[in-house]
Design an enzyme around this catalytic site. Structure first.
Site, PDB file in Angstrom:
ATOM      1  N   LYS A 196       0.840  -1.202   0.000  1.00  0.00           N
ATOM      2  CA  LYS A 196       0.000   0.000   0.000  1.00  0.00           C
ATOM      3  C   LYS A 196       0.871   1.246   0.000  1.00  0.00           C
ATOM      4  O   LYS A 196       1.889   1.296   0.707  1.00  0.00           O
ATOM      5  CB  LYS A 196      -0.900  -0.038   1.243  1.00  0.00           C
ATOM      6  CG  LYS A 196      -1.916   1.103   1.331  1.00  0.00           C
ATOM      7  CD  LYS A 196      -2.766   0.949   2.600  1.00  0.00           C
ATOM      8  CE  LYS A 196      -3.810   2.022   2.744  1.00  0.00           C
ATOM      9  NZ  LYS A 196      -4.636   1.836   3.961  1.00  0.00           N
ATOM     10  N   SER A 214      -9.517   1.710   3.231  1.00  0.00           N
ATOM     11  CA  SER A 214      -8.687   2.465   2.319  1.00  0.00           C
ATOM     12  C   SER A 214      -7.651   1.621   1.567  1.00  0.00           C
ATOM     13  O   SER A 214      -7.092   2.098   0.591  1.00  0.00           O
ATOM     14  CB  SER A 214      -7.952   3.565   3.078  1.00  0.00           C
ATOM     15  OG  SER A 214      -7.140   3.003   4.102  1.00  0.00           O
ATOM     16  N   SER A 264      -9.528  -0.691   7.487  1.00  0.00           N
ATOM     17  CA  SER A 264      -9.055  -0.566   6.101  1.00  0.00           C
ATOM     18  C   SER A 264      -8.338  -1.764   5.515  1.00  0.00           C
ATOM     19  O   SER A 264      -8.020  -1.754   4.334  1.00  0.00           O
ATOM     20  CB  SER A 264      -8.162   0.661   5.962  1.00  0.00           C
ATOM     21  OG  SER A 264      -8.957   1.806   5.875  1.00  0.00           O
TER      22      SER A 264
HETATM   23  N1  GLN Z   1     -12.807   4.144   6.947  1.00  0.00           N
HETATM   24  C1  GLN Z   1     -12.156   4.525   8.161  1.00  0.00           C
HETATM   25  C2  GLN Z   1     -11.701   5.971   8.042  1.00  0.00           C
HETATM   26  O1  GLN Z   1     -11.931   6.564   7.041  1.00  0.00           O
HETATM   27  C3  GLN Z   1     -10.995   3.620   8.437  1.00  0.00           C
HETATM   28  C4  GLN Z   1      -9.807   3.925   7.602  1.00  0.00           C
HETATM   29  C5  GLN Z   1      -8.637   3.051   7.879  1.00  0.00           C
HETATM   30  O2  GLN Z   1      -8.738   2.023   8.541  1.00  0.00           O
HETATM   31  N2  GLN Z   1      -7.490   3.509   7.444  1.00  0.00           N
HETATM   32  O3  GLN Z   1     -11.138   6.509   8.947  1.00  0.00           O
END
Ligand code: GLN
Length: 482
Positions: free
Chosen positions: A76, A151, A175
């Site tokens: 990532k 994400s 994410s």
């Molecule tokens: N969707 C959550 C956020 O936007 C989690 C994101 C993540 O785990 N990086 O904060």
């Protein structure tokens, strides 16, 4: 079978037997990327030459005995890679080239892995659909009109489409697990402190954890074994021995206690998701586990608590992007104007929203009412899990309330987007581990994910239960039609 369809452990066998070379495997994955990535758009940066060079070095005898020798993996784009752009899906870091590898990347390389590219992400990992990437959205390989989740959507889509054999992601509130569920792959978020975050660009430091995305549970155990363990460069990494996670994959879960939290089957969730997870729980019972209902009474507070703590920490972490030290600089008439112009142009709307929310929650006069209060409720959420794990070995729940939604469907409604993580946020708040694995498909052929949740440093138990379920079912063998 195409080489790009192999799991890591299958490829390991073929490589070790000399039936396939690392170069052939890498070429097959690169060809697959050429074939499908125009549609999927999982990668921000590809490293084909470096990858092939590394593969040839391995074929010439390099890295013998290393567990990931010759395996093409993706990372990532929030994890630093020496000499290779690390953008965090943001304009502000578009031209940032780190001088060093994140510890997890260095460990993959030391284990013989071939890093094939950097995957797309919501900007600074803020989002649930990968649509907040400043560059382009990633598409779900099972249905290109849908999101891959986020994400770590680029990593999940790349694994699902055969554009790598496995990938690293990060999980601050879901994410890794949420995109794994939406793309029909396995996603493991380790316990806070289990894996080094040195070289991970910080989003919310008390929540962030590096995780793995793979085609099956065995591969997750293998990659976790490589990246886990103490790192003197990360003072939050715990100095505890790393077990042989593959030894936990016995297939035997007789007598284990599986908790099903009543708060995780809520109104408004897609009925097919509930049905699939309940059927999976029955399957665990058939395998000899004892199923117990448990209660996590503070579940409803997880979302508001998370959306105070995560933006608060993000607002502090993102203060470093000032046009002076890193990445983009938009020159203004004086220093303050330079800050404003740089941040104004460099950050996208979701990042700005979080910085404003976080700054507000931390400001004098509101700190006690919001941030401090949220931290107290966070303790209650953690205590819910402590109590539940006195009764059970693992907790099983849906990973997401719905299967993959359409691109564009939730971009204008941040609250709806935030809700896609209702079932995953609590584990980050509590610092515990969780794994999502495929447990069915809805009527439209979209994957459904089930979460196996364990206590702190309970990765072996989680992997053991997930593996037993996986071996008793066929879901993980289905591949997207791309
Ligand atoms: N969707 C959550 C956020 O936007 C989690 C994101 C993540 O785990 N990086 O904060």
């Amino acid at each position: 079978m195409n080489l790009y369809e192999l799991t890591i452990h299958e490829a390991r066998r073929l490589l070790d037997a000399g039936e396939v070379s690392a170069e052939e495997l890498t070429e097959a994955v690169l060809a697959r990327i050429l074939e499908v990535d125009n549609d999927v758009q999982a990668y921000i940066t590809l490293m084909p030459e470096e990858a092939l060079e590394q593969a040839r070095a391995i074929d010439a005898g390099g890295g013998s005995g290393a567990p990931l020798r010759g395996i093409p993996l993706a990372v990532k784009d929030v994890l630093c890679t020496a000499g290779v752009p690390t953008t965090c899906g943001s304009r502000i870091l578009e031209n940032f080239i780190p001088p060093y590898d994140a510890t997890v990347v260095a460990r993959l390389r030391a284990a013989g892995a071939i890093i094939i590219g950097k995957t797309n992400t919501d900007e600074f990992a803020m989002g649930s659909s990968t649509e907040n990437s400043a560059f382009f959205p990633t598409h779900n390989p099972w249905d290109l009109s849908r999101v891959p989740g986020g994400s770590s959507g680029g990593s999940a889509a790349a694994v699902a489409a055969g554009e790598c054999l496995g990938a690293l992601g990060t999980d601050t509130g879901g994410s890794v697990r949420q995109p794994a569920a939406l793309c029909g792959v396995v996603g493991l978020k380790p316990t806070y402190g289990r894996v080094s975050r040195y070289g991970l660009v910080a989003f919310a430091s008390s929540l962030d954890q590096v995780g793995v995305l793979t085609k099956d549970v065995t591969d997750a155990a293998i990659v976790l074994g490589v990246i886990a363990g103490h790192d003197p460069m990360d003072s939050t990494s715990v100095d505890a021995p790393v077990p042989d996670y593959t030894a936990a994959l016995t297939g035997d879960i007789r007598g284990m206690r599986v908790g099903v939290p009543k708060e995780y089957f809520i109104e408004g969730m897609q009925p097919e998701v509930e049905e699939a997870v309940r059927a999976a729980v029955d399957q665990l019972a058939d395998l000899g586990a004892e199923v117990v209902e448990v209660s996590l009474p503070h579940t409803d507070y997880a979302l508001p608590v998370y959306y105070l703590i995560a933006p608060a920490e993000a607002s502090a972490n993102l203060a470093r992007y000032d046009g002076v030290r890193y990445g983009l600089r938009v020159q203004g008439t004086d220093l303050e104007e330079t800050y404003k112009a740089t941040r104004g142009r460099g950050f996208g709307p979701e990042v700005k929203r979080r910085i404003m929310l976080g700054t507000y929650a931390l400001s004098a006069g509101y700190y006690d009412a919001y941030y401090l209060k949220a931290q107290k409720v966070r303790t209650l959420i953690k205590q819910d899990f402590d109590r539940a794990f006195e009764q059970v070995d693992v907790i099983v729940a849906p990973t997401t309330p719905t299967t993959a939604f359409r691109l564009g469907e939730k971009v204008d409604d941040p609250l709806q987007m935030y809700l896609s993580d209702v079932f995953t946020l609590s584990m980050n708040l509590a610092g515990i581990c969780g794994l999502s694995l495929p447990c069915g498909f809805d009527r439209q052929g979209l994957p459904i994910g089930m979460q196996v949740i364990g206590p702190a440093f309970g990765e072996e138990t989680v992997l053991r239960v997930a593996y037993a379920y996986e071996q008793a079912t066929e879901w993980h063998k289905r591949r997207c039609g791309l």
